[in-house]
Design an enzyme around this catalytic site. Structure first.
Site, PDB file in Angstrom:
ATOM      1  N   CYS A  82       1.011  -1.094   0.013  1.00  0.00           N
ATOM      2  CA  CYS A  82       0.181  -0.039  -0.163  1.00  0.00           C
ATOM      3  C   CYS A  82       0.903   1.219  -0.051  1.00  0.00           C
ATOM      4  O   CYS A  82       1.739   1.383   0.698  1.00  0.00           O
ATOM      5  CB  CYS A  82      -0.785  -0.030   1.168  1.00  0.00           C
ATOM      6  N   CYS A  90      -0.854   6.553   7.091  1.00  0.00           N
ATOM      7  CA  CYS A  90      -2.153   5.722   7.647  1.00  0.00           C
ATOM      8  C   CYS A  90      -1.760   4.984   8.754  1.00  0.00           C
ATOM      9  O   CYS A  90      -0.764   4.091   8.735  1.00  0.00           O
ATOM     10  CB  CYS A  90      -2.670   4.859   6.588  1.00  0.00           C
ATOM     11  N   CYS A  93      -2.838  -0.069   9.169  1.00  0.00           N
ATOM     12  CA  CYS A  93      -2.188  -1.511   9.054  1.00  0.00           C
ATOM     13  C   CYS A  93      -0.701  -1.362   9.809  1.00  0.00           C
ATOM     14  O   CYS A  93       0.071  -0.423   9.824  1.00  0.00           O
ATOM     15  CB  CYS A  93      -2.019  -1.813   7.726  1.00  0.00           C
ATOM     16  N   CYS A 169      -8.175   1.517  -0.312  1.00  0.00           N
ATOM     17  CA  CYS A 169      -7.773   0.652   0.639  1.00  0.00           C
ATOM     18  C   CYS A 169      -7.366  -0.604   0.190  1.00  0.00           C
ATOM     19  O   CYS A 169      -8.371  -1.278  -0.158  1.00  0.00           O
ATOM     20  CB  CYS A 169      -8.617   0.749   1.928  1.00  0.00           C
ATOM     21  N   GLN A 256     -18.446 -10.443  12.007  1.00  0.00           N
ATOM     22  CA  GLN A 256     -16.929 -10.676  11.677  1.00  0.00           C
ATOM     23  C   GLN A 256     -16.694  -9.946  10.262  1.00  0.00           C
ATOM     24  O   GLN A 256     -16.887 -10.180   9.033  1.00  0.00           O
ATOM     25  CB  GLN A 256     -16.583 -12.176  11.412  1.00  0.00           C
ATOM     26  N   TYR A 285     -23.190 -12.158  24.501  1.00  0.00           N
ATOM     27  CA  TYR A 285     -22.984 -11.002  23.648  1.00  0.00           C
ATOM     28  C   TYR A 285     -23.043 -11.706  22.122  1.00  0.00           C
ATOM     29  O   TYR A 285     -22.347 -11.857  21.442  1.00  0.00           O
ATOM     30  CB  TYR A 285     -21.088 -10.934  23.901  1.00  0.00           C
ATOM     31  N   GLU A 309     -27.667 -10.284  24.682  1.00  0.00           N
ATOM     32  CA  GLU A 309     -27.099  -9.325  24.002  1.00  0.00           C
ATOM     33  C   GLU A 309     -28.019  -7.943  24.435  1.00  0.00           C
ATOM     34  O   GLU A 309     -29.008  -7.855  24.738  1.00  0.00           O
ATOM     35  CB  GLU A 309     -27.591  -9.338  22.095  1.00  0.00           C
ATOM     36  N   ASP A 376     -18.361 -14.149  23.360  1.00  0.00           N
ATOM     37  CA  ASP A 376     -17.835 -13.411  22.487  1.00  0.00           C
ATOM     38  C   ASP A 376     -17.801 -11.949  22.873  1.00  0.00           C
ATOM     39  O   ASP A 376     -18.426 -11.299  22.018  1.00  0.00           O
ATOM     40  CB  ASP A 376     -18.515 -13.946  20.864  1.00  0.00           C
ATOM     41  N   CYS A 403     -10.920 -11.099  20.622  1.00  0.00           N
ATOM     42  CA  CYS A 403      -9.976 -10.397  19.791  1.00  0.00           C
ATOM     43  C   CYS A 403      -8.885  -9.608  20.325  1.00  0.00           C
ATOM     44  O   CYS A 403      -8.024  -8.792  19.555  1.00  0.00           O
ATOM     45  CB  CYS A 403     -10.950  -9.419  18.691  1.00  0.00           C
TER      46      CYS A 403
END
Length: 446
Positions: A82, A90, A93, A169, A256, A285, A309, A376, A403
């Site tokens: 990129c 940026c 990443c 992007c 996701q 969740y 939730e 999650d 995550c």
């Protein structure tokens, strides 16, 4: 020597530069060096390299710096694909300058270090590649762009509110790029999120900002959501598909972002929990009902799944998505509050489908727990209170999807205090080119 380029917005004569020997990688997915007894977090470097770095932040305990020249390069270094990636540009990443195998080794090292330091768990981690993005590009199906006052679109620079204007992007899914969001003026908007379903091709654009935000004509047909949806009004959505089942996900709701992640994680959770017909399961969740649907199909009509939730729109989506599974009950509320009140019982006192009931247990009411639990949570993790409730309610197995290695390790330590230990841990490269990784910890008693 490799020149990584300079931030066009800084004065090189006013900068402070250091020559550093780069060590390993820290929790934030940033390489670590030392200078005069202080830790230096060095972006755009790789372990084992010698770099010339520009200091970007100085505190009493540590420094932050960007590698601007590579004096001795790692064999894992590649040319970033990129043109917007690099020092001072940026911030989306973190690892475009590393080969994909090296990125996965670095992520594995971060997870191993967090497990060891926070939870006292020694484990070798292998980060698994996901399908549909073999070169690590074109995978992100949901991209939120920032908008400058003049309407130009871009992404935030690292640890900054400054916006790097971009016209493409490379990690965005082709369906997002086809809209042409980055190449249009968005005057009056503060952010624009492009959402596409890799499975169905559905597209939604979520525009945030004032009522005067202008929506330009995009390159392909797109449904537009302005700001927060008004109660009772229809909300644009995309349809996702997993295991042959369609899921409606409204506007900027959670799903996701990697096109292979939802299916891989669903299969992994089912393999870990092995839900049986007639069992009781909790999906905490639960979002739009991804795991609740898979659990509901496995436990069958004599079983029960309780999905919890807090987001109102996600609850509406889940009830729609699960409408053909009467054994799945969707409860709206904060997870800690709902599971503190949950109790389960059979409709006729011993046979027939189990039923959830929310009540006050503080008086000592008897609680029949769930056989399996999947949680999650968001990046902040479940936390001590939720862990205490889950550890009390769960019977056979717990599947924890995360995550964030740090909050997962913290919560695994809480579970260990209550007799639950990891039977397995898997890691998935659901965010190529970035420091992020998706994790699945499977817990069993003892």
């Amino acid at each position: 020597m490799t020149d990584l380029g300079a931030d066009p917005g800084t004065d090189p004569e006013a900068d402070e530069f250091l020559e550093l020997e780069v060590g390993g990688v820290g929790n934030g997915g940033v390489c670590v060096a030392r200078h005069e007894g202080r830790v230096v977090f060095v972006r755009h470097a790789l372990p084992g390299e010698r770099v010339r770095a520009r200091v970007t932040e100085r505190t009493k305990r540590f420094l932050r710096a960007d590698a601007v020249d590579v004096l001795e390069a790692s064999p894992d270094r590649v040319r970033p694909p990129c043109p917007f990636a690099g020092p001072g540009r940026c911030g989306g990443c973190d690892w475009q300058h590393a080969s994909l195998p090296a990125q996965r080794r670095l992520k594995a090292a971060v997870v191993e270090e967090q497990l060891r330091r926070v939870a006292g768990i020694e484990r070798t981690v292998v980060v698994e590649e996901l399908p549909h993005a073999p070169d690590g590009l074109g995978w992100r199906t949901r991209v939120q762009f920032a908008v400058r006052r003049d309407g130009a679109v871009g992404l935030h620079r690292h640890r900054s509110h400054d916006i790097e204007p971009i016209d493409e992007c490379l990690i965005a899914h082709p369906g997002v790029e086809a809209m042409g969001i980055e190449r249009k003026p968005w005057r009056g908007a503060t952010s624009v999120e492009g959402v596409v379903s890799a499975a169905t091709g559905d597209r939604v654009v979520v525009v945030r900002g004032g009522a005067r935000a202008r929506v330009p004509r995009l390159d392909v047909p797109v449904r537009v959501l302005r700001g927060r949806p008004e109660p009772g009004r229809p909300v644009p959505y995309v349809r996702e598909e997993v295991s042959g089942r369609l899921f409606q996900v409204s506007g900027g709701g959670f799903w996701q972002v990697h096109p292979g992640a939802a299916q891989v994680l669903t299969d992994a959770v089912l393999e870990a929990l092995q839900p049986r017909p007639g069992e009781i399961a909790l999906d905490l969740y639960s979002g739009a009902g991804l795991f609740a649907a898979a659990l509901g199909e496995r436990v069958g009509p004599d079983g029960l799944v309780v999905a919890v939730e807090s987001d109102a729109q996600a609850v509406r989506d889940a009830k729609f998505n699960l409408r053909d599974l009467p054994q799945v009950a969707v409860e709206r509320g904060a997870v800690a509050e709902v599971i503190a009140e949950l109790e389960f019982g059979r409709a006729d006192g011993g046979s027939g489908r189990a039923q959830p009931k929310r009540g006050d247990h503080r008086g000592g009411a008897r609680v029949r727990g769930a056989d399996v639990v999947v949680l999650d949570p968001p990046r902040a993790g479940a936390g001590r209170e939720v862990v205490e409730h889950v550890a009390r309610l769960a019977g056979r197995r717990i599947a924890y999807v995360s995550c964030d290695p740090a909050t997962l390790a913290r919560d695994l330590a809480y579970f260990a205090d209550r007799g639950w230990t990891p039977a397995n841990l898997r890691a998935f490269d659901a965010f190529p080119m970035t420091r992020h990784v998706e994790l699945l910890a499977v817990l069993a008693k003892g």
